[in-house]
Design an enzyme around this catalytic site. Sequence first.
Site, PDB file in Angstrom:
ATOM      1  N   ARG A 281      -4.167   7.389   4.331  1.00 27.70           N
ATOM      2  CA  ARG A 281      -4.577   6.515   5.441  1.00 27.70           C
ATOM      3  C   ARG A 281      -4.102   7.073   6.771  1.00 27.70           C
ATOM      4  O   ARG A 281      -4.877   7.156   7.741  1.00 27.70           O
ATOM      5  CB  ARG A 281      -4.009   5.099   5.240  1.00 27.70           C
ATOM      6  CG  ARG A 281      -4.154   4.213   6.493  1.00 27.70           C
ATOM      7  CD  ARG A 281      -3.404   2.912   6.360  1.00 27.70           C
ATOM      8  NE  ARG A 281      -1.994   3.051   6.087  1.00 27.70           N
ATOM      9  CZ  ARG A 281      -1.058   3.266   7.009  1.00 27.70           C
ATOM     10  NH1 ARG A 281      -1.391   3.405   8.287  1.00 27.70           N
ATOM     11  NH2 ARG A 281       0.219   3.356   6.673  1.00 27.70           N
ATOM     12  N   ARG A 282      -2.836   7.457   6.846  1.00 29.33           N
ATOM     13  CA  ARG A 282      -2.311   7.988   8.102  1.00 29.33           C
ATOM     14  C   ARG A 282      -2.983   9.300   8.473  1.00 29.33           C
ATOM     15  O   ARG A 282      -3.232   9.566   9.660  1.00 29.33           O
ATOM     16  CB  ARG A 282      -0.796   8.171   7.991  1.00 29.33           C
ATOM     17  CG  ARG A 282      -0.025   6.857   7.945  1.00 29.33           C
ATOM     18  CD  ARG A 282       1.429   7.073   7.599  1.00 29.33           C
ATOM     19  NE  ARG A 282       2.188   5.823   7.583  1.00 29.33           N
ATOM     20  CZ  ARG A 282       3.277   5.626   6.857  1.00 29.33           C
ATOM     21  NH1 ARG A 282       3.742   6.598   6.077  1.00 29.33           N
ATOM     22  NH2 ARG A 282       3.904   4.471   6.890  1.00 29.33           N
TER      23      ARG A 282
ATOM     24  N   ARG B 287      12.460  13.376   5.962  1.00 26.45           N
ATOM     25  CA  ARG B 287      11.278  13.441   6.836  1.00 26.45           C
ATOM     26  C   ARG B 287      11.694  13.486   8.305  1.00 26.45           C
ATOM     27  O   ARG B 287      11.119  14.243   9.088  1.00 26.45           O
ATOM     28  CB  ARG B 287      10.366  12.234   6.561  1.00 26.45           C
ATOM     29  CG  ARG B 287       9.802  12.231   5.157  1.00 26.45           C
ATOM     30  CD  ARG B 287       8.868  11.061   4.937  1.00 26.45           C
ATOM     31  NE  ARG B 287       8.497  10.959   3.527  1.00 26.45           N
ATOM     32  CZ  ARG B 287       7.344  10.469   3.094  1.00 26.45           C
ATOM     33  NH1 ARG B 287       6.446  10.025   3.950  1.00 26.45           N
ATOM     34  NH2 ARG B 287       7.084  10.402   1.803  1.00 26.45           N
TER      35      ARG B 287
ATOM     36  N   CYS C 177      -3.630   2.220  -4.149  1.00 25.91           N
ATOM     37  CA  CYS C 177      -2.747   1.979  -3.011  1.00 25.91           C
ATOM     38  C   CYS C 177      -2.605   3.213  -2.124  1.00 25.91           C
ATOM     39  O   CYS C 177      -1.963   3.144  -1.074  1.00 25.91           O
ATOM     40  CB  CYS C 177      -1.377   1.491  -3.477  1.00 25.91           C
ATOM     41  SG  CYS C 177      -0.547   2.574  -4.640  1.00 25.91           S
TER      42      CYS C 177
ATOM     43  N   LYS D  22       3.848  -2.621  -0.978  1.00 22.75           N
ATOM     44  CA  LYS D  22       2.702  -1.730  -0.804  1.00 22.75           C
ATOM     45  C   LYS D  22       2.563  -0.719  -1.946  1.00 22.75           C
ATOM     46  O   LYS D  22       1.505  -0.135  -2.127  1.00 22.75           O
ATOM     47  CB  LYS D  22       2.777  -0.996   0.533  1.00 22.75           C
ATOM     48  CG  LYS D  22       3.916  -0.018   0.680  1.00 22.75           C
ATOM     49  CD  LYS D  22       3.934   0.596   2.082  1.00 22.75           C
ATOM     50  CE  LYS D  22       5.079   1.569   2.271  1.00 22.75           C
ATOM     51  NZ  LYS D  22       4.986   2.747   1.389  1.00 22.75           N
ATOM     52  N   ASP D  23       3.640  -0.502  -2.731  1.00 25.47           N
ATOM     53  CA  ASP D  23       3.589   0.421  -3.859  1.00 25.47           C
ATOM     54  C   ASP D  23       3.127  -0.242  -5.151  1.00 25.47           C
ATOM     55  O   ASP D  23       2.875   0.441  -6.146  1.00 25.47           O
ATOM     56  CB  ASP D  23       4.979   1.027  -4.118  1.00 25.47           C
ATOM     57  CG  ASP D  23       5.472   1.889  -2.980  1.00 25.47           C
ATOM     58  OD1 ASP D  23       4.625   2.463  -2.262  1.00 25.47           O
ATOM     59  OD2 ASP D  23       6.701   2.002  -2.793  1.00 25.47           O
TER      60      ASP D  23
ATOM     61  N   ARG E 201       6.475  15.057   1.807  1.00 27.72           N
ATOM     62  CA  ARG E 201       7.144  14.244   0.801  1.00 27.72           C
ATOM     63  C   ARG E 201       8.629  14.197   1.121  1.00 27.72           C
ATOM     64  O   ARG E 201       9.100  14.874   2.013  1.00 27.72           O
ATOM     65  CB  ARG E 201       6.940  14.847  -0.600  1.00 27.72           C
ATOM     66  CG  ARG E 201       5.499  14.803  -1.126  1.00 27.72           C
ATOM     67  CD  ARG E 201       4.982  13.392  -1.311  1.00 27.72           C
ATOM     68  NE  ARG E 201       5.910  12.549  -2.056  1.00 27.72           N
ATOM     69  CZ  ARG E 201       6.019  12.539  -3.387  1.00 27.72           C
ATOM     70  NH1 ARG E 201       5.265  13.347  -4.114  1.00 27.72           N
ATOM     71  NH2 ARG E 201       6.876  11.739  -3.989  1.00 27.72           N
TER      72      ARG E 201
END
Length: 321
Positions: free
Chosen positions: A132-133, A156, A250, A84-85, A150
């Site tokens: 997106r989230r 996190r 992305c 995805k990156d 981040r």
Amino acid sequence: MSSAESAPIRLGTRGSALALAQSQRVADSIAARTGQPVQLVPITTHGDTSTASLASMGGVGVFVAAVREALLAGDCDVVVHSLKDLPTTPHDDLVIAAIPQRADARDALVSRDAGTLDALPDGARVGTGSPRRRAQLRRRRPELEIVDLRGNVDTRIGRVLGDKDGVEADLDAVVLAVAGLERIGRDTVISEYLGIDGWPTAPGQGALAIETRADERGPLRSALKGLDHSATRVAVEAERAVLRLLEAGCSAPLGAHAFIDDGMLFLAARVYSPETGERVSSAHALYLEDTKTPAEDAARRVVDDLLAQGATDLAPLGGTP
């Protein structure tokens, strides 16, 4: 055995705990197939050192540029990325030699008290660094406070649950990728799995890309062919084609998911407004045997539909993919 055959294969990877864990799995598979030792080469990327938000950095390639540079410079022989990156534009001198079978593509909620996203109280603080989230949270729970986030996965989680290193638990919940949590053995903290149908994730989420120089030949290239999972490759190529055809980076507020079942490729995608969470959606299916380019053909149908519904009016599309 010659010195060339006994020399370790150098596998380049980001240096985070997650990147090292997923790269070690790939390294073990390559070693088993080639009979050669594989040495991890940790590489620091701009995305690892910057404290800026992903959206402000543009998102495209911030976690892969340095890794690719090391591969091109000959500092390593093969590299592993979270797919995805990876930018959707092909690199002239590099090739994705293998995409192993994808892990769980869903997102998950890690919550301190509420358990589920719908049970969070109004005003609860939810962390994410993903546009997106953020858009999905705004649509589903507009009364939540969304906090830019981040740091690595453990950091996190610590922002919600606290940890032994003194990370302050100042958030009520965070949204993270299931695959990442599973790969580092932290999936026990998941309080809710967010279903793909209602909460589509980033194109390629849960999949890895193993990249080599285009001129790579011999045992390594042959070993990587054995790691490639054809159904996963077709599915993620369809998802990433949506990203490319929309000319979206992305970090765009876009979710897509594809899978193959009974000879058919199913692809669905959704574009969100980053401000309001308003969305447009499209889904199409086609038989694999009916076309030589199923991923591209399915993506084109979905993208044409999204554009006809006004996707460009909702989200910042048309950037460099």
